[in-house]
Motif scaffolding. Structure first.
Motif, PDB file in Angstrom:
ATOM      1  N   GLU A  83       0.938  -1.081  -0.088  1.00 48.09           N
ATOM      2  CA  GLU A  83      -0.158   0.148   0.121  1.00 48.09           C
ATOM      3  C   GLU A  83       0.978   1.301   0.105  1.00 48.09           C
ATOM      4  OE1 GLU A  83      -0.566  -2.764   1.754  1.00 48.09           O
ATOM      5  OE2 GLU A  83      -2.518  -3.254   1.836  1.00 48.09           O
ATOM      6  N   GLY A  84       2.088   1.191   0.577  1.00 47.62           N
ATOM      7  CA  GLY A  84       2.980   2.321   0.634  1.00 47.62           C
ATOM      8  C   GLY A  84       3.892   2.481  -0.505  1.00 47.62           C
ATOM      9  N   LEU A  85       3.721   1.439  -1.598  1.00 44.88           N
ATOM     10  CA  LEU A  85       4.698   1.551  -2.825  1.00 44.88           C
ATOM     11  C   LEU A  85       4.189   2.570  -3.724  1.00 44.88           C
ATOM     12  CD1 LEU A  85       5.474  -2.197  -3.888  1.00 44.88           C
ATOM     13  CD2 LEU A  85       7.129  -0.612  -2.803  1.00 44.88           C
ATOM     14  N   SER A  86       2.970   2.787  -3.999  1.00 42.21           N
ATOM     15  CA  SER A  86       2.481   3.567  -5.031  1.00 42.21           C
ATOM     16  C   SER A  86       2.656   4.822  -4.513  1.00 42.21           C
ATOM     17  CB  SER A  86       0.897   3.070  -5.474  1.00 42.21           C
ATOM     18  OG  SER A  86       0.195   3.145  -4.498  1.00 42.21           O
ATOM     19  N   THR A  87       2.559   5.973  -5.503  1.00 39.23           N
ATOM     20  CA  THR A  87       2.264   7.315  -5.157  1.00 39.23           C
ATOM     21  C   THR A  87       0.787   7.891  -5.658  1.00 39.23           C
ATOM     22  OG1 THR A  87       4.554   7.577  -5.500  1.00 39.23           O
ATOM     23  CG2 THR A  87       3.378   9.600  -5.146  1.00 39.23           C
ATOM     24  N   GLY A  88       0.179   8.269  -4.912  1.00 41.47           N
ATOM     25  CA  GLY A  88      -1.228   8.485  -5.551  1.00 41.47           C
ATOM     26  C   GLY A  88      -1.968   7.417  -6.177  1.00 41.47           C
ATOM     27  N   ASP A  89      -2.071   7.882  -7.482  1.00 48.03           N
ATOM     28  CA  ASP A  89      -2.817   6.842  -8.364  1.00 48.03           C
ATOM     29  C   ASP A  89      -1.843   5.915  -9.102  1.00 48.03           C
ATOM     30  OD1 ASP A  89      -5.341   7.388  -7.707  1.00 48.03           O
ATOM     31  OD2 ASP A  89      -5.753   8.910  -9.300  1.00 48.03           O
ATOM     32  N   ARG A  90      -0.523   6.805  -9.156  1.00 44.04           N
ATOM     33  CA  ARG A  90       0.517   6.246  -9.720  1.00 44.04           C
ATOM     34  C   ARG A  90       1.300   4.945  -9.183  1.00 44.04           C
ATOM     35  NH1 ARG A  90       5.779   9.416 -12.081  1.00 44.04           N
ATOM     36  NH2 ARG A  90       6.338   7.691 -13.663  1.00 44.04           N
ATOM     37  N   LEU A  91       1.204   3.640  -9.922  1.00 47.25           N
ATOM     38  CA  LEU A  91       2.064   2.561  -9.540  1.00 47.25           C
ATOM     39  C   LEU A  91       3.287   2.504  -9.379  1.00 47.25           C
ATOM     40  CD1 LEU A  91      -0.381  -0.380 -11.276  1.00 47.25           C
ATOM     41  CD2 LEU A  91      -0.219   0.616  -8.588  1.00 47.25           C
ATOM     42  N   HIS A  92       3.940   2.089  -8.590  1.00 50.99           N
ATOM     43  CA  HIS A  92       5.488   1.789  -8.297  1.00 50.99           C
ATOM     44  C   HIS A  92       6.091   1.222  -9.726  1.00 50.99           C
ATOM     45  CE1 HIS A  92       9.425   0.282  -7.075  1.00 50.99           C
ATOM     46  NE2 HIS A  92       9.191   1.407  -6.077  1.00 50.99           N
ATOM     47  N   PRO A  93       7.089   1.469 -10.258  1.00 51.97           N
ATOM     48  CA  PRO A  93       7.803   0.756 -11.305  1.00 51.97           C
ATOM     49  C   PRO A  93       7.551  -0.689 -11.378  1.00 51.97           C
ATOM     50  CG  PRO A  93       8.934   2.638 -10.992  1.00 51.97           C
ATOM     51  CD  PRO A  93       7.940   2.554  -9.800  1.00 51.97           C
ATOM     52  N   LYS A 158      15.412  -1.268 -14.618  1.00 56.57           N
ATOM     53  CA  LYS A 158      15.872  -0.337 -15.928  1.00 56.57           C
ATOM     54  C   LYS A 158      15.080   0.894 -15.678  1.00 56.57           C
ATOM     55  CE  LYS A 158      17.125  -0.971 -20.787  1.00 56.57           C
ATOM     56  NZ  LYS A 158      16.089  -0.385 -21.437  1.00 56.57           N
ATOM     57  N   ARG A 159      13.793   0.821 -15.787  1.00 58.24           N
ATOM     58  CA  ARG A 159      13.012   2.156 -15.725  1.00 58.24           C
ATOM     59  C   ARG A 159      13.451   3.018 -14.540  1.00 58.24           C
ATOM     60  NH1 ARG A 159       6.725  -0.386 -16.986  1.00 58.24           N
ATOM     61  NH2 ARG A 159       7.754  -1.818 -18.527  1.00 58.24           N
ATOM     62  N   MET A 160      13.746   2.454 -13.360  1.00 56.70           N
ATOM     63  CA  MET A 160      14.006   3.128 -12.350  1.00 56.70           C
ATOM     64  C   MET A 160      15.205   3.984 -12.552  1.00 56.70           C
ATOM     65  SD  MET A 160      12.405   1.018  -9.277  1.00 56.70           S
ATOM     66  CE  MET A 160      12.987   1.758  -7.884  1.00 56.70           C
ATOM     67  N   ARG A 161      16.141   3.219 -13.007  1.00 55.54           N
ATOM     68  CA  ARG A 161      17.547   3.876 -13.332  1.00 55.54           C
ATOM     69  C   ARG A 161      17.358   4.857 -14.481  1.00 55.54           C
ATOM     70  NH1 ARG A 161      18.983  -1.243 -13.851  1.00 55.54           N
ATOM     71  NH2 ARG A 161      19.380  -1.179 -16.050  1.00 55.54           N
ATOM     72  N   GLU A 162      16.440   4.694 -15.364  1.00 56.27           N
ATOM     73  CA  GLU A 162      16.172   5.782 -16.479  1.00 56.27           C
ATOM     74  C   GLU A 162      15.394   6.883 -15.927  1.00 56.27           C
ATOM     75  OE1 GLU A 162      14.756   3.282 -19.525  1.00 56.27           O
ATOM     76  OE2 GLU A 162      16.662   2.491 -20.033  1.00 56.27           O
TER      77      GLU A 162
END
Lengths: 169, 282
Positions: A83-93, A158-162
């Protein structure tokens, strides 16, 4: 930590998903039971003996099994769940990559896998497949779908590094 | 919900020991909790948390490394440990999964019911010293602790001291489990001292999980004074396997375990010889 009148009840303070909590807990209540009682239902009960990893959460940033910990042990600590991974409506990568690559099958082990992976990526932003396999070696998937989980963690890293949005963890 | 009735956070070592002494067998110390939480008997009412006592520090004393009892196994997996005590690094990384290693502590691994833990087998081979607090303090070779039947009464492990590797010495560890995270079916560790290609001292520890670990030293094995060769490793591993009486359980028969003991002892010995600088080529 404060002992309440009835000797088995204590008040603890902890941070869960960046919010402060001061719940009354029983001496024998597991962290898993406390989290589910607080409606954080991503955290799953399965084996109850530390063999399967379905109950994995981050404790001060490191993945641990919440069924093997008593709630009083978490006094003064910081806990993160899915539940703490996502930011608002935006999912974690990681969540996005799991969805896009079809990493969940029945989905019961997925929250534990996500938290084990989140713990890995916070320390190692560019893991090898072998390092991902090691990081999730304590998370059992009864559907046996490990390959796509590894694919998804590698893709998310990869996405997080980018810089595609690091999510909350 | 577990059956514990009281959870007390000790403010000092003295307080922890005093509570345990007062409450007796109805109490247990708790640090990581990975053994106490799922497996403590129904008779245990009171838990004494010892994680606030500063027993989680690792310090370098030149020839030896001191590790506090509540140090998490994951915290043993650092570069200094790999350099000075590769066998401890290897054994610690063999315990369970990363999730478990983030929780389980060194002291708990030695005091808990799941003997022989991988890390304990490695510590038995290298001859670590365990520091205990109860009625005063004492330091005990870990082998003596094993002979005494591990911990009794209200004693608390505070620290473990391990000699760093030195030239001419080597140690090795080997484990066999059904999967990477399983408790070992058999684990073994060996430590030896070699000069001019000849074994000067040797100690082998074998854990078969169903019973107490077995520790064998050079004289009993007839190893001292012999050239370190692949044939000797094979011969010693046979002797170890022949002198241990493994128990059968639901996971392995006695015969299967005996065979594994032979193979794990040989691997641990070969690694120990290699670390001591011996080339085992035939």
């Amino acid at each position: 930590m404060r002992q309440r009148k009835r000797e088995s009840i204590l008040q603890i303070r902890l941070t869960i998903n960046k919010k402060p909590y001061e719940p009354d807990v029983a001496a024998g209540e597991t962290l898993l039971e406390l989290l589910r009682r607080l409606d954080l239902k991503s955290v799953k009960f399965a084996c109850g003996t530390g063999n399967c990893g379905a109950c994995t959460v981050l404790l001060d940033g490191k993945p641990v099994m919440s069924c093997l910990m008593l709630a009083p042990q978490a006094d003064g600590r910081s806990v993160t769940t899915v539940e703490g991974l996502s930011t608002g409506d935006r999912l974690h990568p990681l969540q996005e990559a799991f969805l896009e690559l079809g990493a969940p099958q029945c989905g019961f082990c997925t929250p534990g896998m996500l938290m084990a992976a989140a713990g890995l990526l916070s320390e190692n932003p560019d893991p090898t497949r072998e390092e991902v396999r090691e990081a999730i070696s304590g998370n059992i998937c009864r559907c046996s779908g490990y390959v796509k989980v590894v694919d998804a963690v590698i893709a998310a890293a990869k996405r997080m590094r980018e810089g595609a949005g690091g999510g909350n963890v | 919900m577990k059956h514990f009735r009281q959870y007390l956070r000790a403010g000092s070592l003295e307080e922890a020991v005093a509570i345990r002494r007062d409450v007796g067998p109805k109490s247990l110390y708790i640090a990581g909790g990975t053994t106490v939480v799922p497996f403590a008997s129904k008779g245990v009412d009171v838990l004494i948390d010892i994680t606030g006592l500063g027993l989680d520090r690792t310090s370098d004393h030149g020839d030896l490394i001191s590790v506090g009892a509540t140090t998490r196994l994951a915290e043993l997996l650092h570069a200094d440990m790999r350099m000075h005590l590769p066998v401890i690094h290897k054994a610690a990384s063999a315990v369970g999964s990363p999730l478990l290693r983030n929780m389980a502590t060194l002291g708990g691994s030695l005091a808990g019911i799941f003997l022989p833990a991988d890390i304990g087998i490695a510590l038995l081979a290298v001859g670590a010293r365990v520091y205990l607090t109860g009625d005063g303090q004492r330091a005990v070779p870990i082998g003596d602790l094993l002979a005494e039947g591990w911990l009794s009464g209200y004693e608390l492990i505070t620290e473990v001291r391990i000699d760093k590797r030195r030239p001419g010495r080597g140690a090795g560890f080997a484990k066999f489990g059904r999967s990477a995270v399983d408790i070992a079916l058999v684990n073994a560790a060996a430590a030896l001292e070699v000069s001019d290609g000849i074994i000067r001292t040797l100690r082998i520890a074998v854990g078969q999980t169903g019973s107490k670990p077995v520790v064998m030293a050079g004289p009993g094995l007839g190893a001292e004074g012999r050239d370190v060769t692949r044939d000797l490793v094979r011969e010693l591993a046979e002797k170890v396997a022949a002198s241990v009486k493994p128990k059968p359980d639901s996971r392995a028969s006695a015969d299967y375990r005996r065979n594994l003991i032979r193979v794990m002892a040989a691997r641990a010995l070969a690694d120990a010889a290699a670390e001591a600088g011996v080339d085992l080529a035939d």
